[in-house]
Design a protein around this motif. Structure first.
Motif, mmCIF file in Angstrom:
data_model
loop_
_atom_site.group_PDB
_atom_site.id
_atom_site.type_symbol
_atom_site.label_atom_id
_atom_site.label_comp_id
_atom_site.label_asym_id
_atom_site.label_seq_id
_atom_site.Cartn_x
_atom_site.Cartn_y
_atom_site.Cartn_z
ATOM 1 N N GLY A 91 -33.728 43.511 -1.527
ATOM 2 C CA GLY A 91 -33.829 44.835 -2.126
ATOM 3 C C GLY A 91 -35.043 44.967 -3.030
ATOM 4 N N VAL A 92 -35.258 43.952 -3.853
ATOM 5 C CA VAL A 92 -36.401 43.946 -4.757
ATOM 6 C C VAL A 92 -37.708 43.899 -3.959
ATOM 7 C CG1 VAL A 92 -37.563 42.675 -6.599
ATOM 8 C CG2 VAL A 92 -35.074 42.851 -6.581
ATOM 9 N N LEU A 93 -37.705 43.062 -2.962
ATOM 10 C CA LEU A 93 -38.879 42.950 -2.093
ATOM 11 C C LEU A 93 -39.218 44.302 -1.479
ATOM 12 C CD1 LEU A 93 -41.002 41.356 -0.453
ATOM 13 C CD2 LEU A 93 -39.201 40.878 1.211
ATOM 14 N N ALA A 94 -38.215 44.927 -0.903
ATOM 15 C CA ALA A 94 -38.416 46.220 -0.252
ATOM 16 C C ALA A 94 -38.962 47.226 -1.254
ATOM 17 C CB ALA A 94 -37.107 46.708 0.350
ATOM 18 N N GLY A 140 -24.047 29.917 2.483
ATOM 19 C CA GLY A 140 -23.136 30.934 1.977
ATOM 20 C C GLY A 140 -23.740 31.802 0.895
ATOM 21 N N GLY A 141 -25.055 31.954 0.951
ATOM 22 C CA GLY A 141 -25.662 32.693 -0.154
ATOM 23 C C GLY A 141 -26.610 33.778 0.281
ATOM 24 N N ILE A 142 -27.455 34.156 -0.629
ATOM 25 C CA ILE A 142 -28.338 35.280 -0.421
ATOM 26 C C ILE A 142 -29.787 34.825 -0.421
ATOM 27 C CG2 ILE A 142 -29.281 37.076 -1.960
ATOM 28 C CD1 ILE A 142 -26.211 38.016 -2.015
ATOM 29 N N ARG A 143 -30.549 35.316 0.524
ATOM 30 C CA ARG A 143 -31.939 34.887 0.690
ATOM 31 C C ARG A 143 -32.828 35.342 -0.454
ATOM 32 N NH1 ARG A 143 -30.780 34.330 6.379
ATOM 33 N NH2 ARG A 143 -30.202 36.437 6.958
ATOM 34 N N ARG A 144 -33.827 34.527 -0.710
ATOM 35 C CA ARG A 144 -34.802 34.862 -1.741
ATOM 36 C C ARG A 144 -36.197 34.932 -1.135
ATOM 37 N NH1 ARG A 144 -32.321 36.612 -6.466
ATOM 38 N NH2 ARG A 144 -30.152 36.031 -6.077
ATOM 39 N N TYR A 145 -36.974 35.862 -1.659
ATOM 40 C CA TYR A 145 -38.325 36.067 -1.153
ATOM 41 C C TYR A 145 -39.334 35.875 -2.263
ATOM 42 C CZ TYR A 145 -35.713 38.179 2.644
ATOM 43 O OH TYR A 145 -34.845 38.376 3.668
ATOM 44 N N ALA A 171 -42.507 46.596 -2.125
ATOM 45 C CA ALA A 171 -43.430 46.896 -1.032
ATOM 46 C C ALA A 171 -43.411 48.374 -0.684
ATOM 47 C CB ALA A 171 -43.067 46.070 0.192
ATOM 48 N N GLY A 172 -42.486 49.082 -1.279
ATOM 49 C CA GLY A 172 -42.384 50.502 -0.996
ATOM 50 C C GLY A 172 -41.832 50.811 0.376
ATOM 51 N N VAL A 173 -40.972 49.948 0.861
ATOM 52 C CA VAL A 173 -40.333 50.225 2.146
ATOM 53 C C VAL A 173 -38.819 50.111 2.000
ATOM 54 C CG1 VAL A 173 -42.307 49.270 3.400
ATOM 55 C CG2 VAL A 173 -40.285 47.848 3.017
ATOM 56 N N ASN A 174 -38.165 50.498 3.025
ATOM 57 C CA ASN A 174 -36.718 50.456 3.118
ATOM 58 C C ASN A 174 -36.252 49.024 3.368
ATOM 59 O OD1 ASN A 174 -34.053 50.872 4.195
ATOM 60 N ND2 ASN A 174 -34.669 53.016 4.407
ATOM 61 N N ARG A 180 -35.638 44.024 7.356
ATOM 62 C CA ARG A 180 -34.785 43.379 8.341
ATOM 63 C C ARG A 180 -35.311 43.618 9.763
ATOM 64 N NH1 ARG A 180 -30.247 42.297 9.110
ATOM 65 N NH2 ARG A 180 -29.332 44.293 9.674
ATOM 66 N N PHE A 181 -35.790 44.797 9.976
ATOM 67 C CA PHE A 181 -36.368 45.136 11.272
ATOM 68 C C PHE A 181 -37.571 44.239 11.583
ATOM 69 C CE2 PHE A 181 -39.498 47.874 13.543
ATOM 70 C CZ PHE A 181 -38.823 47.972 14.755
ATOM 71 N N TYR A 182 -38.419 44.043 10.622
ATOM 72 C CA TYR A 182 -39.579 43.175 10.804
ATOM 73 C C TYR A 182 -39.155 41.737 11.079
ATOM 74 C CZ TYR A 182 -42.614 46.923 9.087
ATOM 75 O OH TYR A 182 -43.287 48.104 8.913
ATOM 76 N N GLN A 183 -38.102 41.336 10.453
ATOM 77 C CA GLN A 183 -37.610 39.988 10.684
ATOM 78 C C GLN A 183 -37.135 39.840 12.117
ATOM 79 O OE1 GLN A 183 -34.708 39.819 7.500
ATOM 80 N NE2 GLN A 183 -36.136 38.728 6.147
#
Lengths: 135, 135
Positions: free
Chosen positions: A11-14, A41-46, A17-20, A25-28
DNA sequence: CTTAGCTCCGTACTCAAGTACGGAGTCAAG
DNA sequence: CTTGACTCCGTACTTGAGTACGGAGCTAAG
């Protein structure tokens, strides 16, 4: 450093970057970005490089490169198979120069139009048509 | 004149413009092109201006204008409401100039890449990423 | 410890710009 | 006057680039 160096959630990354979020996720899915493996069992970090990548994609896109082409550009990133990369770059360069030529013509025409507009007392017969025909 | 001045069928027009017949019809539906009224129970004929228009659309499109934007550009054609047209043109001009700036940067970067590629004995760490990030 | 607000994931929808298709009409050459 | 190529028209499909949605599972703050 003020910015979170390597701790962004998607969310912070998006946001940064000014994107959704969905766009990330689409780019991934499209393999334009890695998805960092997540602590079981966790949440990804960027991190910054991820942000840079999104920005790169968006920039290239604004110039009319398709996502597939962006993928090509990104492949240039790893210095492997150097000659191939070089050929790639050369092709893109030609491409870019063609675009530049076109854009410069349009710039000239628009500039001209803006300047002459209203000059002849309501007599605007738009010259763009003519200018663009021979393209 | 060698070219059929005002007697093209849609097929000939499409061919001349290098597009699909369906594309012409599509543009007509979108009001980007007029459809000449047809001689009762007959087949429509197109002339040079129609050809010019298709080419215009295609040119503008190649520069990244959407069909909606092209429609706007085409409205500039009739010299009416001059000030509005001028504002329109000015906006487009700013737009075009932004694109130019971006493209020039990319050109520089690509040029640089091509030149330096392989120079450092297989050490290519693509500088595009860096260059485009600040966009 | 609960709970609001994330993330994750798949699936489905949207929108632009065409492309394809199929039946009916037209027209020009043999 | 028939046949083959082409037009007309509507409807439907495709591709690229996302967006939206909904049910899970985390996780940080009260």
């Amino acid at each position: 450093m003020n910015e979170p160096a390597d701790a962004m959630t998607i969310g912070v990354l998006a946001e940064a970057a000014g994107v959704n979020v969905e766009t990330i996720r689409f780019y991934q899915r499209k393999k334009l970005m890695r998805e960092p493996d997540r602590p079981p069992g966790g949440i990804r970090r960027y991190g910054e490089p991820d942000l840079a990548r999104v920005r790169f994609i968006k920039s290239a896109q604004r110039l009319g490169f398709s996502l597939d082409e962006v993928a090509d550009l990104l492949k240039l990133e790893d210095g492997s198979h150097c000659t191939e990369a070089r050929a790639q770059a050369e092709r893109k360069l030609a491409d870019v120069r063609a675009r530049l030529t076109d854009l410069r013509r349009i710039e000239g025409v628009l500039q001209d139009l803006v300047q002459r507009c209203c000059a002849a007392d309501g007599e605007v017969r738009c010259p763009m048509i003519r200018a663009l025909q021979g393209a």
